[in-house]
Each structure stands twice: as structure tokens, then as C-alpha cells.
Motif scaffolding. Sequence first.
Motif, PDB file in Angstrom:
ATOM      1  N   HIS A   1       4.806  -2.485 -11.190  1.00 42.07           N
ATOM      2  CA  HIS A   1       3.585  -3.045 -10.584  1.00 42.07           C
ATOM      3  C   HIS A   1       2.750  -1.986  -9.861  1.00 42.07           C
ATOM      4  CE1 HIS A   1       5.250  -6.964 -11.551  1.00 42.07           C
ATOM      5  NE2 HIS A   1       6.369  -6.622 -10.930  1.00 42.07           N
ATOM      6  N   ALA A   2       2.755  -0.768 -10.352  1.00 44.44           N
ATOM      7  CA  ALA A   2       1.935   0.284  -9.757  1.00 44.44           C
ATOM      8  C   ALA A   2       0.454  -0.041  -9.967  1.00 44.44           C
ATOM      9  CB  ALA A   2       2.268   1.636 -10.384  1.00 44.44           C
ATOM     10  N   THR A   3      -0.382   0.288  -8.985  1.00 47.09           N
ATOM     11  CA  THR A   3      -1.809  -0.087  -9.032  1.00 47.09           C
ATOM     12  C   THR A   3      -2.755   1.099  -9.208  1.00 47.09           C
ATOM     13  OG1 THR A   3      -1.833  -0.075  -6.614  1.00 47.09           O
ATOM     14  CG2 THR A   3      -1.528  -2.207  -7.714  1.00 47.09           C
ATOM     15  N   PHE A   4      -2.264   2.316  -9.059  1.00 49.78           N
ATOM     16  CA  PHE A   4      -3.085   3.519  -9.255  1.00 49.78           C
ATOM     17  C   PHE A   4      -4.371   3.494  -8.424  1.00 49.78           C
ATOM     18  CE2 PHE A   4      -0.567   2.758 -13.058  1.00 49.78           C
ATOM     19  CZ  PHE A   4       0.060   3.983 -13.244  1.00 49.78           C
TER      20      PHE A   4
ATOM     21  N   SER B   1       0.860  -1.186   0.000  1.00 48.17           N
ATOM     22  CA  SER B   1       0.000   0.000   0.000  1.00 48.17           C
ATOM     23  C   SER B   1       0.894   1.232   0.000  1.00 48.17           C
ATOM     24  CB  SER B   1      -0.886   0.020   1.241  1.00 48.17           C
ATOM     25  OG  SER B   1      -0.086   0.205   2.406  1.00 48.17           O
ATOM     26  N   PHE B   2       0.284   2.391  -0.202  1.00 44.07           N
ATOM     27  CA  PHE B   2       1.058   3.635  -0.186  1.00 44.07           C
ATOM     28  C   PHE B   2       1.814   3.781   1.133  1.00 44.07           C
ATOM     29  CE2 PHE B   2       0.598   8.223   1.192  1.00 44.07           C
ATOM     30  CZ  PHE B   2       1.810   8.615   0.662  1.00 44.07           C
TER      31      PHE B   2
ATOM     32  N   SER C   1       5.858   3.831   1.578  1.00 41.19           N
ATOM     33  CA  SER C   1       6.542   4.996   2.163  1.00 41.19           C
ATOM     34  C   SER C   1       7.455   4.570   3.300  1.00 41.19           C
ATOM     35  CB  SER C   1       5.514   6.014   2.664  1.00 41.19           C
ATOM     36  OG  SER C   1       4.724   6.489   1.610  1.00 41.19           O
ATOM     37  N   GLU C   2       6.966   3.665   4.148  1.00 43.02           N
ATOM     38  CA  GLU C   2       7.769   3.209   5.281  1.00 43.02           C
ATOM     39  C   GLU C   2       8.995   2.431   4.833  1.00 43.02           C
ATOM     40  OE1 GLU C   2       5.052   1.059   7.717  1.00 43.02           O
ATOM     41  OE2 GLU C   2       4.026   2.862   8.466  1.00 43.02           O
ATOM     42  N   LYS C   3       8.840   1.622   3.788  1.00 47.51           N
ATOM     43  CA  LYS C   3       9.972   0.852   3.278  1.00 47.51           C
ATOM     44  C   LYS C   3      11.023   1.767   2.638  1.00 47.51           C
ATOM     45  CE  LYS C   3       7.857  -3.671   2.623  1.00 47.51           C
ATOM     46  NZ  LYS C   3       8.889  -4.350   3.480  1.00 47.51           N
TER      47      LYS C   3
END
Length: 396
Positions: free
Chosen positions: A106-109, A58-59, A63-65
Amino acid sequence: MKHLQLNNGMQFSWHHTNLEVVHIGLYIKAGTIDEYHYPPGIAHFIEHMVFKGTNKFSFQELSEKIDALGGELNAYTTKTYTCYTIKTLKRFEAEAIELLEEMVFHATFPPEEIEKERQVILEEIKMIEDDDEERAFEQFESELFKGTVFSTPILGTAESVNAITRNMLQSFYYQFYQANNMILSYVGTNEQQIKKIFQQIDCSHSVTHHDKEFKVNHVNIEHHKESMEQAHVILAHEGIGYLDEQSAVYEIINNFYGGSMTSFLFRKLRESLGLCYALYSSVDAYKEGGVLYTYFATDAKNITRCLEEINKIHNELAQGINMQLLTKTQHYLVTNLYMNLDYDGSIMEHMGKSLMLYNKIYEIEALEQKIMNVTLDEVNNALKLFEKAYASYRIY
């Protein structure tokens, strides 16, 4: 510096370093000039969206990674390409590479993230509108290149960004984000691991690019804006494309004309007359053509005086220069060439852009030879460009 083409068509370049920091750049041959049947700004919109969620993350997780790497993960969009870069410690590069691969392929938008990011981009457009110099170039180029894909602003407009749908984003992404349309540039110590990860990516189709029409319109534009402290003026002479054999000639001309502190523009308008603080020349070169820009900012009452002095410089340069100035400029450019590549991040960028523009990696010695092989006759013949009329833009 080495490179090869992977089985999926991706170009891969690498350079070994003994440092603890690694640099990775992924270049996608898709920018503003590829937006043809899409609303302007969609290439830039996608650059934002790859950070907003993937098949695995997820977003928030993404971000955390990214933060956990402790390095830098950046991206930018230009008229001709989009780039994603990572700078991190080599102990974290495996995770960094996996994140980059996941984001780009692999972006999901997510619909809710699209709407959030749409507002962010609209604010980014407003920020450009408040930057008088950037806004001046954007407005100028919209008329300078009118009738071609080069006229489109990279961010798009408020109207075009609001018109972009999720289906459009996915369509552009699917069309251009293919391995055979990418260049991976790496400076580190484990190129085999990087190669293994990216050569496993399949291509669903081959991306083809067509030549675009390039033309420079000879426009003269004036705008008035209340409460401006300075006037911003841009001039444009038509140049040449980066594949032209004379490209190094224009690089030399740009340097002694307005690209250094001892240039004609700087010495006359700033050092001698004190009319400007900000002024420079620059070359924008595309495959299809190019432009030599002149920019200065000054008090509105000084515009005419500055233009008169610039025209005198044009007339002087059109008569030619001497060998002493040519040699000095060549040495200046060669020194800067070596200094600019005295950093792993610059080497990564050089390899990526070299493959993208020329389909080969220019070794530094070859670039030096290209500059030093320029003759005085070649420079003086090219300086005839200053005899020609130029397009202009001024806002005050």
C-alpha cells in the motif's frame, strides 16, 4: 522447514523456533533485470519509497512505528529480486507483520518524498563511485554483459534516476508487487497468524517472467584514475547458471581456486609472494548463465607479475586436481553449510532464496549430498575453463 502456496499465489515457508527473536523476509521477484522499458535503477528506487508513506501512515508515522518495534527492518535490491526483512521480538511480530504488509502492498509514493529520496539515491551513487572496488565491478559488468539486461547497475545512473517519474514508479510497482510474484519466509512461533494476514491479499493480475538473454563479452578494459593507492583488477571466466546440474562443481572449484585462506590464489599471491592483501574469486550465477570472477588489488607496478602468477595457476588447474583436494574442499563446504544455517536469520534467508531459485526448499541433507556427489572427473572436466581466454578489467 515447511512451505505451501497460498490461494493468491504467494509462496509461504516457515520454520519453528524456540527463541524470543523472529525473522521475516519478503522476497519480490523484481530486480534490475526486469527494468526493460523503465529507466535503470527504478527497482531500487521503489525499495526506498515503500518506507516513505502508505495508505494508513505518513512517512513520519511509519518511521515512528518502525522505531517503536525496537528491532531491525531492512531492505535491499539485487539484479534479480528485492527483499524486505524484519528481525524483532515475537511479542512485537504482529505489529511488525502489519507494517510490512502495509508498506509493501500500500505504498503511496508521495511526490515530495520522491524528490527527497531521489537526492538520497544520487548521493548513494556518488558513494559507490568513491569505492574503487565496487565501481570497478560496476564498470566492468556494464561492458562484460553489454547488450543484455545484466549490464545495468543496480542503483542506475544519475541521469536515469533523474528521469524516473512518479507514474513510472507506480507502474513498475503495480506490475511486479503482486502476491503471486512473492515469497514470504518466516522463522518464529505463529505461522498461522502470518499465513492468515498474507493469504487475504488479492492479486490484480498474474506476473509472468520471460527468460533473458545472457552473454559474456570478451572485453579487455583499462582505466586510469589519478591518485589511486592501489590498482584494482578483475578477470571473468564464463560459468554456468544455478539450475545447471554442474552448479555444485563450480562451487567447489571457486573454493579451492580463490574462495578460502588455503586457496591457490591466496597461498601464492598473498602468503608466498606478498603481492596482494585483497584478493578472492567468486561465482555469480543466474538462471540464464554465470561468471567466475577473479579479483585482486595491488600496487600498479605489480599488475603484470600478479597476472603472470594467476595464469600459472590457471594452467596448473587446467591439468586437474587430485582426490585429496576434492575431498578436503567438499568437507570444508559441508561444514560451512551447517555452520551458516546454525542461525534463525540464515534459515529464513535459505528458505526464501531456495524457493525463489528452485521453487522448493532444499533440505540441508540434500545440499550436503549434492556437494559430496561431485566426482573428480566432473571437477577436472570443468577445470578446462581455465584453458579459455578471460575478460579483464583494470583501473590504476
